[in-house]
Design a protein around this motif. Sequence first.
Motif, short mmCIF file in Angstrom:
data_model
loop_
_atom_site.label_atom_id
_atom_site.label_comp_id
_atom_site.label_asym_id
_atom_site.label_seq_id
_atom_site.Cartn_x
_atom_site.Cartn_y
_atom_site.Cartn_z
N THR A 174 0.86 -1.21 -0.02
CA THR A 174 0.02 0.02 0.10
C THR A 174 0.84 1.31 -0.10
O THR A 174 0.19 2.27 0.22
N GLU A 175 1.95 1.07 -0.04
CA GLU A 175 3.23 2.20 -0.15
C GLU A 175 4.34 1.99 -0.78
O GLU A 175 4.84 0.50 -1.07
N ALA A 176 5.10 2.75 -1.11
CA ALA A 176 6.52 2.68 -1.85
C ALA A 176 7.45 3.62 -1.54
O ALA A 176 7.09 4.90 -1.61
N GLU A 177 8.44 3.07 -1.02
CA GLU A 177 9.63 3.86 -0.38
C GLU A 177 9.01 5.24 0.58
O GLU A 177 9.39 6.26 0.69
N GLY A 178 8.11 4.77 1.40
CA GLY A 178 7.50 5.67 2.56
C GLY A 178 6.26 6.58 2.02
O GLY A 178 5.89 7.21 2.95
N VAL A 179 5.81 6.36 0.89
CA VAL A 179 4.76 7.09 0.26
C VAL A 179 3.69 6.50 -0.02
O VAL A 179 3.79 5.43 -0.72
N PRO A 180 2.56 6.59 0.57
CA PRO A 180 1.14 5.83 0.35
C PRO A 180 1.10 5.79 -1.28
O PRO A 180 0.94 6.97 -1.86
N LEU A 181 0.44 4.84 -1.44
CA LEU A 181 -0.16 4.76 -2.91
C LEU A 181 -1.40 5.49 -2.89
O LEU A 181 -2.30 5.24 -2.18
N VAL A 233 9.24 -0.78 -5.16
CA VAL A 233 10.10 0.51 -5.34
C VAL A 233 9.75 1.14 -6.40
O VAL A 233 9.00 0.89 -7.45
N VAL A 234 10.02 2.61 -6.55
CA VAL A 234 9.91 3.54 -7.57
C VAL A 234 10.88 3.33 -8.79
O VAL A 234 11.98 3.52 -8.54
#
Length: 395
Positions: A174-181, A233-234
Motif C-alpha cells: 500500500t506504499e512505496a519508499e515511505g509514500v502511500p499509494l 520500489v519506484v
Amino acid sequence: MALFFSPGTTALLFLTLSLALYCSIDPFKHCAISDFPDFVAHEVASPRPDEVLWERDSQNSLQRSEIRFLNQVQGPESVAFDSLGRGPYTGVADGRVLFWDGDKWTDFAYTSSNRSEICDPKPSAVSYLRNEHICGRPLGLRFDKRTGDLYIADAYMGLLKVGPEGGLATPLVTEAEGVPLGFTNDLDIDEDGTVYFTDSSIKYQRRNFLQLVFSGDNSGRVLKYDPIAKKAVVLVSNVQFPNGVSISKDGSFFVFCEGDIGSLRRYWLKGDKAGTTDVFAMLPGHPDNVRINKDGEFWVALHCKRNYYSYVMARYPKLRMFLLKLPITARIHYMFQIGMWPHGAVVKYSPEGKLVKALEDSEGKVVRSVSEVEEKDGKLWMGSVLMNFVAVYDL
C-alpha cells in the motif's frame, strides 16, 4: 460633469457587474475546483493534434461491435481471462470482481473488508464515487499464469492478490519508499513473478480523477513489486497520469501510458538501456490501459482523441486555471476536454512502436468509451470504467 446612460446601457452594465460578482463569489459552488483550495495547474507538454499523424477509421468500425451484459455490469474497467481461457473476469464499480461462467455473472473476489449496504447496486458507475474508498475500486486485473492467482490494482486498496478460488483479496503493498499509494491503476506480471504497476497520483484519489486531469499533476509513479522482498520500489517518478502497463513479448521492456501527454513510454528491463525510458509511441488520443496480444502487438484504449481545446488547455495552465475558477461544473469542463461528446477509439502498435491499426466510433453511437482492449480468439473485448456493458468486436 454627470454621466447619463440609456436604460438599455444601464441594464447591460448591471447584468455585467452581476455576472462578474456571481463568478467571483460562486455561491452555489459550481466551480470545478471549489473543494480543492491547493489546486495547481501544471503545464503538459502535449503535441498539437496535427503533429500526431494517423489514419482515421472512416468506417467507424467499432459501431459494428456487439454490446454484451447490458446493465449487468457497472464500470467494467479491465477484462481478463484465466489460464484455462475462462471468463471474462472484470472489476466493477461497487468493488467486486465478477466472473462470467458462461451462463451468468458470479461474485469472484472483492478488495475491501469493510463492505456494507452503501456498496449495493446503484443506477450508474458514477454513483459509486462517493464511497469508492470504502467499497474498493478494482481497476487493472492480471492472472499469474504460473500460479493462477489474480492480481488486482485497486485504486484505494493498493496492489492485491487473490487465489484461484477467489474471495477477499490479500493486500501486497500500500506504499512505496515511505509514500502511500494514492491511485493504484494498472499492472502486469513478469515471468519471475515481479509485478510492474502504476500509481496515477499521490495527491488525487480516483474519485477526484477529473481534477487530476484538469491539474496535469505530475506526482504519478511507475513501480515494481518484488514478491521475494515483499516491497515496492519506484522506477519512474514525476509522471503525469501514468495508467496502463504491459510487458513486451520478449520481456526486454514494458510500456506504460502517460495519460495527460498522450504517449506510450518504454521502460527497458534488459540490455544496455536497462533502467532507462524512452518514447515508444505518440498516440492520437489520451490513453487508458494497454494490453498485448499473442503476436506481441500492443492494443491501447483511448479515452478520447486529441483536440485543439485540450491542447491549448495543456499548454497554457494560467488560462486553464482562470477557466476552472469560473462557476462551470467539472462535467462541462470534461465534455470540452474530450471534444464535446464521448467516443470510443482503440489503436494497435507493433512491437517496434509502429501504428498498424485504428478502430473507432467517432460518433459514440455504440462504443462511447473504452478503458481496455483484450484480444482473444479473434475478438476484441472492450471494457469501460464509465459504461454499463462490455463491447465485443470481431476482427
